[in-house]
Scaffold this motif. Structure first.
Motif, PDB file in Angstrom:
ATOM      1  N   ALA A 116      15.908   5.551  11.713  1.00 18.88           N
ATOM      2  CA  ALA A 116      14.457   5.703  11.555  1.00 18.88           C
ATOM      3  C   ALA A 116      14.095   5.757  10.070  1.00 18.88           C
ATOM      4  O   ALA A 116      13.109   5.154   9.637  1.00 18.88           O
ATOM      5  N   ALA A 117      14.913   6.474   9.273  1.00 20.65           N
ATOM      6  CA  ALA A 117      14.655   6.535   7.833  1.00 20.65           C
ATOM      7  C   ALA A 117      14.821   5.152   7.202  1.00 20.65           C
ATOM      8  O   ALA A 117      14.021   4.746   6.355  1.00 20.65           O
ATOM      9  N   ALA A 118      15.842   4.412   7.630  1.00 21.57           N
ATOM     10  CA  ALA A 118      16.100   3.081   7.051  1.00 21.57           C
ATOM     11  C   ALA A 118      14.941   2.124   7.323  1.00 21.57           C
ATOM     12  O   ALA A 118      14.504   1.378   6.427  1.00 21.57           O
ATOM     13  N   ILE A 119      14.434   2.145   8.551  1.00 25.12           N
ATOM     14  CA  ILE A 119      13.305   1.271   8.900  1.00 25.12           C
ATOM     15  C   ILE A 119      12.077   1.647   8.062  1.00 25.12           C
ATOM     16  O   ILE A 119      11.406   0.792   7.476  1.00 25.12           O
ATOM     17  N   ALA A 120      11.810   2.951   7.991  1.00 25.41           N
ATOM     18  CA  ALA A 120      10.629   3.408   7.248  1.00 25.41           C
ATOM     19  C   ALA A 120      10.767   3.082   5.756  1.00 25.41           C
ATOM     20  O   ALA A 120       9.814   2.613   5.125  1.00 25.41           O
ATOM     21  N   TYR A 121      11.954   3.319   5.199  1.00 25.39           N
ATOM     22  CA  TYR A 121      12.160   3.044   3.763  1.00 25.39           C
ATOM     23  C   TYR A 121      11.905   1.556   3.473  1.00 25.39           C
ATOM     24  O   TYR A 121      11.253   1.211   2.483  1.00 25.39           O
ATOM     25  N   ALA A 122      12.442   0.688   4.322  1.00 21.77           N
ATOM     26  CA  ALA A 122      12.252  -0.749   4.094  1.00 21.77           C
ATOM     27  C   ALA A 122      10.768  -1.115   4.181  1.00 21.77           C
ATOM     28  O   ALA A 122      10.246  -1.864   3.347  1.00 21.77           O
ATOM     29  N   ARG A 123      10.081  -0.549   5.179  1.00 23.23           N
ATOM     30  CA  ARG A 123       8.650  -0.885   5.324  1.00 23.23           C
ATOM     31  C   ARG A 123       7.810  -0.279   4.203  1.00 23.23           C
ATOM     32  O   ARG A 123       6.689  -0.725   3.958  1.00 23.23           O
ATOM     33  N   GLU A 124       8.356   0.731   3.509  1.00 20.43           N
ATOM     34  CA  GLU A 124       7.674   1.299   2.344  1.00 20.43           C
ATOM     35  C   GLU A 124       8.063   0.569   1.057  1.00 20.43           C
ATOM     36  O   GLU A 124       7.638   0.945  -0.024  1.00 20.43           O
ATOM     37  N   GLY A 125       8.937  -0.452   1.194  1.00 21.41           N
ATOM     38  CA  GLY A 125       9.228  -1.289   0.022  1.00 21.41           C
ATOM     39  C   GLY A 125      10.575  -1.089  -0.635  1.00 21.41           C
ATOM     40  O   GLY A 125      10.827  -1.626  -1.718  1.00 21.41           O
ATOM     41  N   ALA A 126      11.490  -0.328  -0.008  1.00 24.47           N
ATOM     42  CA  ALA A 126      12.805  -0.074  -0.612  1.00 24.47           C
ATOM     43  C   ALA A 126      13.855  -1.056  -0.094  1.00 24.47           C
ATOM     44  O   ALA A 126      13.777  -1.515   1.049  1.00 24.47           O
ATOM     45  N   ASP A 127      14.850  -1.355  -0.941  1.00 23.48           N
ATOM     46  CA  ASP A 127      16.067  -2.023  -0.484  1.00 23.48           C
ATOM     47  C   ASP A 127      17.032  -0.938  -0.032  1.00 23.48           C
ATOM     48  O   ASP A 127      17.066   0.147  -0.613  1.00 23.48           O
ATOM     49  N   VAL A 128      17.827  -1.236   1.014  1.00 20.16           N
ATOM     50  CA  VAL A 128      18.585  -0.163   1.661  1.00 20.16           C
ATOM     51  C   VAL A 128      20.033  -0.563   1.950  1.00 20.16           C
ATOM     52  O   VAL A 128      20.294  -1.621   2.521  1.00 20.16           O
ATOM     53  N   VAL A 129      20.963   0.309   1.572  1.00 20.43           N
ATOM     54  CA  VAL A 129      22.367   0.221   2.009  1.00 20.43           C
ATOM     55  C   VAL A 129      22.553   1.217   3.141  1.00 20.43           C
ATOM     56  O   VAL A 129      22.154   2.379   3.017  1.00 20.43           O
ATOM     57  N   ILE A 130      23.138   0.773   4.252  1.00 20.40           N
ATOM     58  CA  ILE A 130      23.501   1.724   5.302  1.00 20.40           C
ATOM     59  C   ILE A 130      25.020   1.792   5.446  1.00 20.40           C
ATOM     60  O   ILE A 130      25.719   0.782   5.361  1.00 20.40           O
ATOM     61  N   ASN A 131      25.494   3.004   5.637  1.00 21.04           N
ATOM     62  CA  ASN A 131      26.906   3.231   5.969  1.00 21.04           C
ATOM     63  C   ASN A 131      26.978   3.739   7.401  1.00 21.04           C
ATOM     64  O   ASN A 131      26.061   4.412   7.889  1.00 21.04           O
ATOM     65  N   TYR A 132      28.111   3.430   8.063  1.00 12.82           N
ATOM     66  CA  TYR A 132      28.326   3.792   9.467  1.00 12.82           C
ATOM     67  C   TYR A 132      29.791   3.534   9.760  1.00 12.82           C
ATOM     68  O   TYR A 132      30.515   3.011   8.900  1.00 12.82           O
ATOM     69  N   LEU A 133      30.240   3.869  10.972  1.00 12.15           N
ATOM     70  CA  LEU A 133      31.630   3.612  11.348  1.00 12.15           C
ATOM     71  C   LEU A 133      31.767   2.180  11.888  1.00 12.15           C
ATOM     72  O   LEU A 133      30.823   1.656  12.497  1.00 12.15           O
ATOM     73  N   PRO A 134      32.938   1.551  11.700  1.00 12.72           N
ATOM     74  CA  PRO A 134      33.104   0.160  12.155  1.00 12.72           C
ATOM     75  C   PRO A 134      32.745  -0.040  13.631  1.00 12.72           C
ATOM     76  O   PRO A 134      32.191  -1.083  13.999  1.00 12.72           O
ATOM     77  N   GLU A 135      33.019   0.955  14.487  1.00 11.51           N
ATOM     78  CA  GLU A 135      32.713   0.777  15.908  1.00 11.51           C
ATOM     79  C   GLU A 135      31.213   0.795  16.209  1.00 11.51           C
ATOM     80  O   GLU A 135      30.789   0.573  17.338  1.00 11.51           O
ATOM     81  N   GLU A 136      30.390   1.062  15.182  1.00 12.24           N
ATOM     82  CA  GLU A 136      28.926   1.067  15.349  1.00 12.24           C
ATOM     83  C   GLU A 136      28.279  -0.224  14.845  1.00 12.24           C
ATOM     84  O   GLU A 136      27.064  -0.269  14.617  1.00 12.24           O
ATOM     85  N   GLU A 137      29.084  -1.280  14.690  1.00 15.00           N
ATOM     86  CA  GLU A 137      28.581  -2.528  14.106  1.00 15.00           C
ATOM     87  C   GLU A 137      27.345  -3.068  14.850  1.00 15.00           C
ATOM     88  O   GLU A 137      26.403  -3.578  14.230  1.00 15.00           O
ATOM     89  N   ALA A 138      27.332  -2.946  16.177  1.00 15.37           N
ATOM     90  CA  ALA A 138      26.203  -3.497  16.949  1.00 15.37           C
ATOM     91  C   ALA A 138      24.906  -2.791  16.571  1.00 15.37           C
ATOM     92  O   ALA A 138      23.853  -3.431  16.398  1.00 15.37           O
ATOM     93  N   ASP A 139      24.973  -1.468  16.418  1.00 16.80           N
ATOM     94  CA  ASP A 139      23.783  -0.719  15.990  1.00 16.80           C
ATOM     95  C   ASP A 139      23.380  -1.118  14.572  1.00 16.80           C
ATOM     96  O   ASP A 139      22.202  -1.336  14.279  1.00 16.80           O
ATOM     97  N   ALA A 140      24.374  -1.219  13.696  1.00 16.05           N
ATOM     98  CA  ALA A 140      24.081  -1.526  12.289  1.00 16.05           C
ATOM     99  C   ALA A 140      23.418  -2.895  12.141  1.00 16.05           C
ATOM    100  O   ALA A 140      22.499  -3.075  11.342  1.00 16.05           O
ATOM    101  N   LYS A 141      23.881  -3.858  12.966  1.00 18.68           N
ATOM    102  CA  LYS A 141      23.334  -5.221  12.894  1.00 18.68           C
ATOM    103  C   LYS A 141      21.828  -5.212  13.171  1.00 18.68           C
ATOM    104  O   LYS A 141      21.053  -5.883  12.495  1.00 18.68           O
ATOM    105  N   GLU A 142      21.425  -4.415  14.155  1.00 22.28           N
ATOM    106  CA  GLU A 142      19.986  -4.319  14.481  1.00 22.28           C
ATOM    107  C   GLU A 142      19.200  -3.754  13.308  1.00 22.28           C
ATOM    108  O   GLU A 142      18.086  -4.196  13.016  1.00 22.28           O
ATOM    109  N   VAL A 143      19.783  -2.758  12.630  1.00 18.85           N
ATOM    110  CA  VAL A 143      19.073  -2.132  11.503  1.00 18.85           C
ATOM    111  C   VAL A 143      18.943  -3.121  10.340  1.00 18.85           C
ATOM    112  O   VAL A 143      17.878  -3.230   9.719  1.00 18.85           O
ATOM    113  N   VAL A 144      20.022  -3.861  10.070  1.00 19.94           N
ATOM    114  CA  VAL A 144      19.969  -4.876   9.002  1.00 19.94           C
ATOM    115  C   VAL A 144      18.860  -5.878   9.303  1.00 19.94           C
ATOM    116  O   VAL A 144      18.052  -6.228   8.415  1.00 19.94           O
TER     117      VAL A 144
END
Ligand code: NAD
Ligand code: MG
Length: 290
Positions: free
Chosen positions: A60-88
Protein backbone atom coordinates in the motif's frame (compact mmCIF):
# COMPACT_ATOMS: atom_id res chain seq x y z
CA UNK A 1 -18.17 7.29 3.87
CA UNK A 2 -18.85 5.43 7.10
CA UNK A 3 -15.51 3.76 7.93
CA UNK A 4 -17.26 0.90 9.69
CA UNK A 5 -18.97 -0.23 6.49
CA UNK A 6 -16.21 0.74 4.06
CA UNK A 7 -14.31 -2.57 4.21
CA UNK A 8 -14.92 -6.28 4.93
CA UNK A 9 -15.91 -7.42 8.41
CA UNK A 10 -15.52 -10.80 10.11
CA UNK A 11 -16.34 -13.65 9.95
CA UNK A 12 -13.57 -14.60 7.51
CA UNK A 13 -12.84 -18.11 6.18
CA UNK A 14 -9.99 -20.13 7.64
CA UNK A 15 -7.14 -19.89 5.12
CA UNK A 16 -3.83 -21.31 6.30
CA UNK A 17 -0.84 -20.90 4.00
CA UNK A 18 2.90 -21.25 4.52
CA UNK A 19 4.91 -18.23 5.71
CA UNK A 20 5.59 -15.64 4.17
CA UNK A 21 2.18 -15.95 2.48
CA UNK A 22 0.82 -14.67 -0.82
CA UNK A 23 -1.82 -12.02 -1.43
CA UNK A 24 -3.51 -14.10 -4.14
CA UNK A 25 -4.36 -16.81 -1.60
CA UNK A 26 -6.26 -14.43 0.70
CA UNK A 27 -10.05 -14.36 0.93
CA UNK A 28 -11.17 -11.60 0.76
CA UNK A 29 -8.28 -10.06 -1.17
CA UNK A 30 -6.74 -7.16 0.76
CA UNK A 31 -7.26 -3.62 -0.55
CA UNK A 32 -3.96 -1.77 -1.04
CA UNK A 33 -5.49 1.28 -2.71
CA UNK A 34 -5.02 -0.14 -6.21
CA UNK A 35 -8.26 1.47 -7.43
CA UNK A 36 -8.63 4.23 -4.85
CA UNK A 37 -5.36 6.00 -4.00
CA UNK A 38 -5.01 9.39 -5.66
CA UNK A 39 -1.69 11.23 -5.49
CA UNK A 40 -1.09 14.97 -5.45
CA UNK A 41 2.65 15.29 -5.99
CA UNK A 42 3.58 15.09 -2.30
CA UNK A 43 6.68 12.97 -3.04
CA UNK A 44 7.59 14.29 -6.49
CA UNK A 45 11.07 13.14 -7.50
CA UNK A 46 11.78 11.34 -4.23
CA UNK A 47 13.60 7.98 -4.07
CA UNK A 48 12.27 5.32 -1.70
CA UNK A 49 13.34 1.88 -0.47
CA UNK A 50 10.53 -0.17 1.09
CA UNK A 51 11.23 -3.57 2.64
CA UNK A 52 8.31 -6.00 2.53
CA UNK A 53 6.99 -3.90 -0.38
CA UNK A 54 5.40 -6.85 -2.17
CA UNK A 55 2.30 -7.20 -0.01
CA UNK A 56 0.25 -5.81 2.83
CA UNK A 57 1.18 -2.48 4.38
CA UNK A 58 4.39 -2.18 2.34
CA UNK A 59 2.51 -2.70 -0.94
CA UNK A 60 0.00 0.00 0.00
CA UNK A 61 2.88 2.37 0.81
CA UNK A 62 4.62 1.51 -2.49
CA UNK A 63 1.50 2.23 -4.56
CA UNK A 64 0.87 5.50 -2.73
CA UNK A 65 4.51 6.62 -2.97
CA UNK A 66 4.55 6.01 -6.73
CA UNK A 67 1.27 7.89 -7.22
CA UNK A 68 2.74 10.76 -5.18
CA UNK A 69 5.66 10.91 -7.62
CA UNK A 70 8.41 8.76 -6.06
CA UNK A 71 10.57 6.07 -7.66
CA UNK A 72 10.50 2.93 -5.52
CA UNK A 73 12.70 -0.09 -4.75
CA UNK A 74 10.87 -2.98 -3.10
CA UNK A 75 12.52 -5.84 -1.24
CA UNK A 76 10.78 -9.16 -0.50
CA UNK A 77 11.54 -12.88 -0.32
CA UNK A 78 12.11 -14.81 -3.59
CA UNK A 79 8.99 -16.94 -2.97
CA UNK A 80 6.91 -13.71 -3.08
CA UNK A 81 7.83 -12.94 -6.71
CA UNK A 82 4.19 -13.12 -7.88
CA UNK A 83 3.16 -10.44 -5.38
CA UNK A 84 6.19 -8.29 -6.19
CA UNK A 85 5.46 -8.45 -9.94
CA UNK A 86 2.02 -6.91 -9.37
CA UNK A 87 3.53 -4.08 -7.32
CA UNK A 88 6.16 -3.34 -9.99
CA UNK A 89 3.38 -3.11 -12.59
CA UNK A 90 1.36 -0.75 -10.37
CA UNK A 91 4.36 1.55 -9.77
CA UNK A 92 5.13 1.65 -13.49
CA UNK A 93 1.48 2.30 -14.30
CA UNK A 94 1.81 5.40 -12.10
CA UNK A 95 4.60 6.56 -14.41
CA UNK A 96 7.41 5.97 -11.93
CA UNK A 97 10.47 3.71 -11.92
CA UNK A 98 10.21 0.44 -9.99
CA UNK A 99 13.04 -1.89 -8.97
CA UNK A 100 12.42 -5.36 -7.54
CA UNK A 101 15.24 -6.57 -5.28
CA UNK A 102 14.42 -9.95 -3.71
CA UNK A 103 16.51 -11.42 -0.91
CA UNK A 104 16.54 -12.58 2.68
CA UNK A 105 16.93 -9.81 5.25
CA UNK A 106 18.29 -12.26 7.84
CA UNK A 107 21.57 -11.98 5.95
CA UNK A 108 23.64 -8.93 6.87
CA UNK A 109 25.63 -8.95 3.62
CA UNK A 110 22.38 -9.00 1.65
CA UNK A 111 20.99 -6.04 3.64
CA UNK A 112 24.10 -4.01 2.89
CA UNK A 113 24.08 -4.89 -0.81
CA UNK A 114 20.36 -4.09 -0.99
CA UNK A 115 21.06 -0.52 0.08
CA UNK A 116 23.97 -0.14 -2.33
CA UNK A 117 21.92 -1.52 -5.23
CA UNK A 118 18.93 0.65 -4.31
CA UNK A 119 21.09 3.79 -4.21
CA UNK A 120 22.72 2.88 -7.55
CA UNK A 121 19.38 2.16 -9.26
CA UNK A 122 17.49 5.15 -7.86
CA UNK A 123 20.41 7.56 -8.12
CA UNK A 124 20.26 8.26 -4.37
CA UNK A 125 17.95 7.58 -1.45
CA UNK A 126 15.79 9.88 0.62
CA UNK A 127 12.98 7.71 2.01
CA UNK A 128 13.73 4.47 3.88
CA UNK A 129 10.80 2.35 5.05
CA UNK A 130 11.81 -0.55 7.31
CA UNK A 131 8.57 -2.46 7.03
CA UNK A 132 9.40 -6.17 6.51
CA UNK A 133 8.34 -8.27 9.45
CA UNK A 134 8.17 -11.86 10.65
CA UNK A 135 5.39 -12.95 13.01
CA UNK A 136 4.39 -16.46 14.07
CA UNK A 137 1.90 -17.04 16.88
CA UNK A 138 3.24 -19.60 19.38
CA UNK A 139 1.22 -20.31 22.52
CA UNK A 140 3.95 -21.60 24.81
CA UNK A 141 7.52 -20.53 25.38
CA UNK A 142 8.32 -24.25 25.49
CA UNK A 143 7.41 -24.44 21.79
CA UNK A 144 9.30 -21.29 20.78
CA UNK A 145 12.44 -22.65 19.12
CA UNK A 146 15.73 -20.76 19.15
CA UNK A 147 15.56 -20.66 15.35
CA UNK A 148 12.14 -19.00 15.36
CA UNK A 149 13.24 -16.51 18.01
CA UNK A 150 16.35 -15.77 15.96
CA UNK A 151 14.46 -15.27 12.68
CA UNK A 152 11.99 -12.92 14.37
CA UNK A 153 14.78 -10.76 15.77
CA UNK A 154 16.86 -10.93 12.57
CA UNK A 155 14.03 -9.70 10.32
CA UNK A 156 12.41 -7.24 12.73
CA UNK A 157 15.40 -5.80 14.65
CA UNK A 158 18.75 -6.66 13.05
CA UNK A 159 17.74 -5.95 9.43
CA UNK A 160 16.56 -2.38 10.17
CA UNK A 161 19.88 -1.80 11.98
CA UNK A 162 21.96 -3.22 9.12
CA UNK A 163 19.94 -1.42 6.44
CA UNK A 164 19.81 1.93 8.21
CA UNK A 165 23.54 1.82 8.97
CA UNK A 166 24.30 1.20 5.30
CA UNK A 167 21.83 3.90 4.21
CA UNK A 168 23.05 6.68 6.50
CA UNK A 169 25.99 7.86 4.34
CA UNK A 170 23.50 8.40 1.49
CA UNK A 171 20.77 10.25 3.40
CA UNK A 172 20.77 14.04 3.14
CA UNK A 173 18.86 16.69 5.13
CA UNK A 174 15.16 16.25 4.34
CA UNK A 175 15.40 12.47 4.24
CA UNK A 176 12.82 10.45 6.18
CA UNK A 177 13.08 7.05 7.87
CA UNK A 178 9.98 5.10 8.88
CA UNK A 179 9.80 1.84 10.80
CA UNK A 180 6.70 -0.34 11.13
CA UNK A 181 6.19 -1.21 14.80
CA UNK A 182 2.87 -2.53 16.18
CA UNK A 183 0.30 -2.20 18.96
CA UNK A 184 2.10 -5.36 20.15
CA UNK A 185 4.86 -3.06 21.45
CA UNK A 186 2.39 -1.64 23.98
CA UNK A 187 -0.11 -4.45 24.60
CA UNK A 188 1.63 -7.75 23.80
CA UNK A 189 -0.42 -10.90 23.16
CA UNK A 190 0.43 -14.00 25.19
CA UNK A 191 1.30 -15.92 22.02
CA UNK A 192 3.55 -13.18 20.58
CA UNK A 193 6.19 -13.06 23.33
CA UNK A 194 9.05 -12.94 20.81
CA UNK A 195 7.42 -10.74 18.16
CA UNK A 196 6.11 -8.18 20.67
CA UNK A 197 9.62 -7.64 22.01
CA UNK A 198 10.90 -6.85 18.51
CA UNK A 199 8.09 -4.35 17.95
CA UNK A 200 8.95 -2.63 21.26
CA UNK A 201 12.52 -2.45 19.95
CA UNK A 202 11.16 -0.72 16.82
CA UNK A 203 9.66 2.03 19.01
CA UNK A 204 13.02 2.59 20.70
CA UNK A 205 14.67 2.59 17.24
CA UNK A 206 12.55 5.56 16.18
CA UNK A 207 12.80 7.47 19.45
CA UNK A 208 16.57 7.08 19.77
CA UNK A 209 17.51 7.53 16.13
CA UNK A 210 15.36 10.66 15.86
CA UNK A 211 17.52 12.24 18.57
CA UNK A 212 20.70 11.16 16.78
CA UNK A 213 19.61 12.35 13.34
CA UNK A 214 17.54 15.42 14.26
CA UNK A 215 20.60 17.68 14.10
CA UNK A 216 21.27 16.35 10.59
CA UNK A 217 17.76 17.25 9.38
CA UNK A 218 16.72 13.61 8.99
CA UNK A 219 13.37 12.59 10.52
CA UNK A 220 12.65 9.15 12.00
CA UNK A 221 9.18 7.91 12.97
CA UNK A 222 7.38 4.67 13.75
CA UNK A 223 3.95 3.48 12.68
CA UNK A 224 2.14 1.15 15.09
CA UNK A 225 -0.70 -0.62 13.27
CA UNK A 226 -3.44 -2.59 14.96
CA UNK A 227 -4.96 -5.61 13.19
CA UNK A 228 -4.47 -5.23 9.43
CA UNK A 229 -5.63 -7.76 6.84
CA UNK A 230 -2.35 -9.03 5.36
CA UNK A 231 -0.60 -12.35 4.54
CA UNK A 232 1.57 -11.97 7.68
CA UNK A 233 -1.53 -12.63 9.76
CA UNK A 234 -3.10 -15.43 7.69
CA UNK A 235 0.22 -17.34 7.28
CA UNK A 236 0.68 -18.06 11.00
CA UNK A 237 0.77 -14.57 12.52
CA UNK A 238 -2.52 -15.58 14.14
CA UNK A 239 -4.05 -19.01 14.78
CA UNK A 240 -6.78 -19.77 12.22
CA UNK A 241 -9.60 -19.46 14.78
CA UNK A 242 -8.45 -15.88 15.39
CA UNK A 243 -8.40 -15.23 11.61
CA UNK A 244 -12.11 -16.10 11.50
CA UNK A 245 -12.88 -13.16 13.80
CA UNK A 246 -9.88 -10.97 12.93
CA UNK A 247 -10.44 -7.33 13.92
CA UNK A 248 -13.72 -8.02 15.70
CA UNK A 249 -12.36 -6.84 19.07
CA UNK A 250 -11.69 -3.30 17.83
CA UNK A 251 -14.31 -0.53 18.23
CA UNK A 252 -14.60 -0.57 14.42
CA UNK A 253 -15.45 -4.27 14.53
CA UNK A 254 -13.23 -5.11 11.56
CA UNK A 255 -9.55 -5.24 10.55
CA UNK A 256 -7.85 -2.39 8.76
CA UNK A 257 -7.12 -2.73 5.05
CA UNK A 258 -3.60 -1.74 3.93
CA UNK A 259 -5.07 1.11 1.84
CA UNK A 260 -6.21 2.76 5.07
CA UNK A 261 -2.68 3.15 6.46
CA UNK A 262 -0.87 4.30 3.28
CA UNK A 263 -1.69 7.99 3.94
CA UNK A 264 0.32 7.81 7.19
CA UNK A 265 3.41 6.51 5.35
CA UNK A 266 3.02 9.27 2.76
CA UNK A 267 2.63 11.96 5.39
CA UNK A 268 5.64 10.79 7.41
CA UNK A 269 7.81 10.84 4.27
CA UNK A 270 6.51 14.16 2.92
CA UNK A 271 8.50 17.38 3.31
CA UNK A 272 5.58 19.39 4.73
CA UNK A 273 5.42 17.17 7.86
CA UNK A 274 8.77 18.73 8.75
CA UNK A 275 8.53 18.88 12.58
CA UNK A 276 7.35 15.28 13.08
CA UNK A 277 10.21 13.12 14.31
CA UNK A 278 10.72 10.57 17.07
CA UNK A 279 6.99 9.84 17.18
CA UNK A 280 4.87 6.70 17.08
CA UNK A 281 1.68 6.91 15.02
CA UNK A 282 -1.12 4.46 15.61
CA UNK A 283 -3.79 3.20 13.21
CA UNK A 284 -5.74 0.55 14.96
CA UNK A 285 -9.49 0.99 14.69
CA UNK A 286 -9.74 2.45 18.19
CA UNK A 287 -7.48 0.11 20.15
CA UNK A 288 -5.10 2.09 22.34
CA UNK A 289 -1.32 2.21 22.60
CA UNK A 290 -1.16 2.11 26.41
P1 NAD B 1 3.08 -8.82 4.87
O1 NAD B 1 3.22 -10.27 5.03
O2 NAD B 1 2.35 -8.32 3.69
O3 NAD B 1 4.48 -8.10 4.88
C1 NAD B 1 5.59 -8.58 5.59
C2 NAD B 1 6.73 -8.71 4.60
O4 NAD B 1 7.93 -8.98 5.32
C3 NAD B 1 6.57 -9.84 3.63
O5 NAD B 1 5.86 -9.46 2.49
C4 NAD B 1 8.02 -10.20 3.31
O6 NAD B 1 8.38 -9.65 2.07
C5 NAD B 1 8.81 -9.52 4.40
N1 NAD B 1 9.71 -10.48 5.04
C6 NAD B 1 9.43 -11.37 6.02
N2 NAD B 1 10.53 -12.12 6.28
C7 NAD B 1 11.52 -11.68 5.45
C8 NAD B 1 12.87 -12.03 5.24
N3 NAD B 1 13.46 -13.01 5.94
N4 NAD B 1 13.55 -11.37 4.28
C9 NAD B 1 12.98 -10.40 3.54
N5 NAD B 1 11.71 -10.00 3.71
C10 NAD B 1 10.99 -10.64 4.66
O7 NAD B 1 2.38 -8.29 6.21
P2 NAD B 1 2.16 -6.84 6.84
O8 NAD B 1 1.20 -7.07 7.92
O9 NAD B 1 1.91 -5.83 5.81
O10 NAD B 1 3.56 -6.56 7.54
C11 NAD B 1 4.28 -5.36 7.39
C12 NAD B 1 4.75 -4.87 8.75
O11 NAD B 1 3.61 -4.52 9.52
C13 NAD B 1 5.53 -5.87 9.57
O12 NAD B 1 6.65 -5.23 10.14
C14 NAD B 1 4.55 -6.27 10.66
O13 NAD B 1 5.23 -6.64 11.84
C15 NAD B 1 3.80 -4.97 10.83
N6 NAD B 1 2.49 -5.06 11.48
C16 NAD B 1 1.46 -5.73 10.89
C17 NAD B 1 0.23 -5.77 11.51
C18 NAD B 1 -0.94 -6.48 10.92
O14 NAD B 1 -1.94 -6.68 11.61
N7 NAD B 1 -0.88 -6.92 9.68
C19 NAD B 1 0.04 -5.12 12.74
C20 NAD B 1 1.11 -4.44 13.32
C21 NAD B 1 2.33 -4.41 12.67
MG1 MG C 1 4.62 -10.57 1.22
Amino acid sequence: MNPIDAFPKPPFPRQPQPVPGLTSKMEPRPDHGETSYKGSGKLAGRKALITGGDSGIGRAAAIAYAREGADVVINYLPEEEADAKEVVELIEAAGRRAFAMPGDLRDRAFCESLVENAVASLGGLDILVNNAGHQQSIDSLADLSPDEFDTTFKVNVYAPYWITRAALPHLKPGAAIIITSSVQAFDPSASLFHYAQTKAANVAYARSLAKQLGPKGIRVNAVAPGPYWTPLQTSGGQPQDAIEKFGEETPMGRPGQPAEIAPLYVSLAAADNSYATGQVYGSSGGMGMD
